[in-house]
Write a protein that holds these residues in place. Structure first.
Motif: not given
Length: 558
Positions: A1-9, A138-139
């Motif tokens: 999972m990329n960091p931006s997706t993980a952070q948003a989830e 930034v994630a």
């Protein structure tokens, strides 16, 4: 999972754990991680997602939902001017004490330094209007990230609700590409929240009860329900023999001490001289009527203020005697037994003269339309009022309707986003909702009617009094005959817009009412979103109010 997706989830999951039930989303590229996470949560029926193309309308839709539900509502958008368009709703939420959680996507620092597209300085962009600002780092794909993200969401939710008064908060979220899910679910640590579904941080109260006003000492007092708290104000006045007046007249004002013509009475100098209260208990922030400001700045009147703000309390004349969050205490002295009766007798006289005078006026006009609308409202209705003449017309002309709730955007008292506010309030209200707007207020948020085919339609009837311009200015100093040469161009601002065509473009039902007898039927159609237009001549507004004022004066002096 990329960091931006993980952070948003994780952010979306923690918001839901913190009692967020509604999210308003505007489309964009940089906020794509949030968009995917929110869509997934909506599909799983964990939240109700509302999508709006126009960020200004999105902000006011969220504000309307939050105002009616009392729970924090999230509005999420992309970067640049999209974020800036949320500022009017943030300002209204700040002044009105409405819990909004604003999520703005942003470029990471290296793209800001490079002058990337759609990039402005979003750091503390809403200034002192927000209760809290934070820019998340930034994630990164390293341990400890999800605890940090969840912790900040809990801080934001707590700040939005406030210890005594709610308000907006702002989280700025710099997302680094890739911005879309990559399909690989692997992450360096578990991303699950608390096992029991609870928030990451349980924030307990400090045990201190909200401050309460000391016992008012006057025998002849007055309660002013300015902004919220009308039910409690009505019950307090009835119990202790103080008349209760409201900036919405008799609409939404309960109790046997309610004075529906209070705004008329306070505008009669002779009456005020003979019935000047020793103390005024002001509940909330008064904004509409000059006669209210005059009373609160009278050196002979002691003002007690019940207001939830910690430091941003309203203080006309800067002479408020005492401020607290609540007003539960009883007067020390027994009330004057003739005091409330005198106000009630004056109220009955004025109401009879006022409605007799309104009956003689040619339909349509603002005050008569406001009275007709309020008369026709079903029980448990919500009435959303525009900030200009509609608020005044209802306060001055409507009959007593304690069974109707009222919402007004009186924090900043602008006309921004009122259509969207009404839609949001309707979606959160358990019952039918109506709005009374002027044509400029309606046109100012025409994009509020822009609802995609998958968006929920509210049960909302918007009544628009279309007098082709700024009718409110006819009642102000600039509407005097000595300014007629400049008035029409810079104050009247006629527009000539065909509201029926505007509604047709958005697929919204439109009815133009030409006869007064047709008005009730237009209001009581099947549930859904509709616009009822009534066209009027604003050149008669000033003289109409003069006639009503004369009728009230005659009733009191006779």
């Amino acid at each position: 999972m990329n960091p931006s997706t993980a952070q948003a989830e994780v952010i979306v999951d923690e918001l839901i754990r913190n009692q967020v039930r509604h999210v308003v989303l505007s489309p964009g590229s940089r906020n794509a991680p949030l968009s995917f996470a929110l869509h997934r949560a909506a599909v799983e029926q964990r939240i109700r997602l509302h999508v709006r193309i126009d960020e200004r309308s999105a902000g006011f839709l969220a504000l309307g939902i939050a105002a009616r539900s009392g729970l924090p509502v999230v509005v999420a958008g992309t970067s640049g001017t999209a974020a800036a368009n949320l500022h009017p709703a943030v300002s209204e939420a700040a002044q009105a004490g409405i819990p909004l959680i604003v999520l703005t996507a942003d470029r990471p620092p290296e793209l800001r330094a490079a002058g990337a597209n759609q990039t402005i300085d979003q750091h503390r962009m809403f200034g002192p209007q927000v209760r809290m600002f934070d820019e998340l780092g930034v994630a990164e794909d390293r341990p400890g990230q999800q605890a940090y993200w969840r912790s900040q969401v809990c801080r934001a939710r707590h700040a939005a609700l406030g210890s005594a008064r709610s308000g907006p908060v702002h989280l700025n979220l710099p997302f680094r590409e890739p911005l879309v899910p990559t399909g690989d679910p692997a992450w360096c640590e578990p991303l699950d929240g608390r096992a029991d579904g609870a928030p990451w941080i349980e924030i307990c109260g400090d045990g201190a009860a909200p401050s309460s006003l000391h016992a008012p000492a006057a025998r002849r007092g007055l309660v002013l329900a300015a902004d919220g708290g009308a039910d409690a104000a009505g019950a307090w006045g009835e119990r202790y023999g103080w008349p209760v007046v409201s900036e919405t007249g008799g609409v939404g004002l309960a109790g046997g001490a309610a004075i529906s013509t209070g705004m008329w009475l306070l505008n009669q100098p002779e009456f005020v001289r003979e019935h000047r209260p020793e103390q005024v208990l002001c509940v909330g922030r008064p904004t509409v009527f000059r006669q209210v400001q005059s009373l609160l700045t009278d050196a002979g009147v002691e003002v007690l203020l019940a207001h939830g703000g910690d430091v941003d309390w309203p203080s006309p004349g800067h002479a408020v005697r005492e401020i607290a969050h609540t007003f539960g205490a009883a007067p020390v002295r027994e009330a004057d037994p003739h005091w409330l009766t005198a106000w009630q007798q004056a109220d009955h006289k004025v109401a009879a003269a006022l409605h007799a005078a309104l009956d003689l006026e040619r339909w349509p006009n603002g005050p008569v339309l406001a009275r007709d609308l309020v008369d026709e409202l079903p029980e448990r209705s919500l009435l959303v009022l525009g900030s200009s003449n509609p608020s005044r017309d209802v306060a001055l002309a409507a009959r007593h309707r304690p069974d109707v709730a009222v919402h007004r955007n009186r924090g900043v008292a602008g006309i921004d986003g009122t259509v969207s506010t009404a839609i949001g309030a309707a979606l959160a209200h358990d019952g039918p909702t109506y709005a009374l707007l002027g044509d400029l207020t309606f046109l100012h948020d025409g994009n509020g009617l822009l609802l995609g085919p998958q968006e929920q339609r509210p049960d909302l009837t918007i009544v628009v009094l279309n007098d082709d311009g700024g009718g409110i200015f006819s009642l102000l100093e600039q509407g005097g005959p000595e300014h007629r040469d400049s008035f029409e161009r810079v104050f009247g601002t006629p527009h000539g817009t065909d509201l029926a065509q505007l509604c047709a473009a958005h697929g919204v039902e439109h009815v133009r009412v030409r006869q007064r007898s047709d008005f009730p039927a237009a209001l009581h159609g099947p549930p859904g979103l509709r616009v009822v237009e009534v066209q009027a001549d604003r050149t008669r507004t000033r003289s109409l109010h003069s006639r009503l004022q004369a009728a009230v004066h005659s009733a009191l002096s006779g």
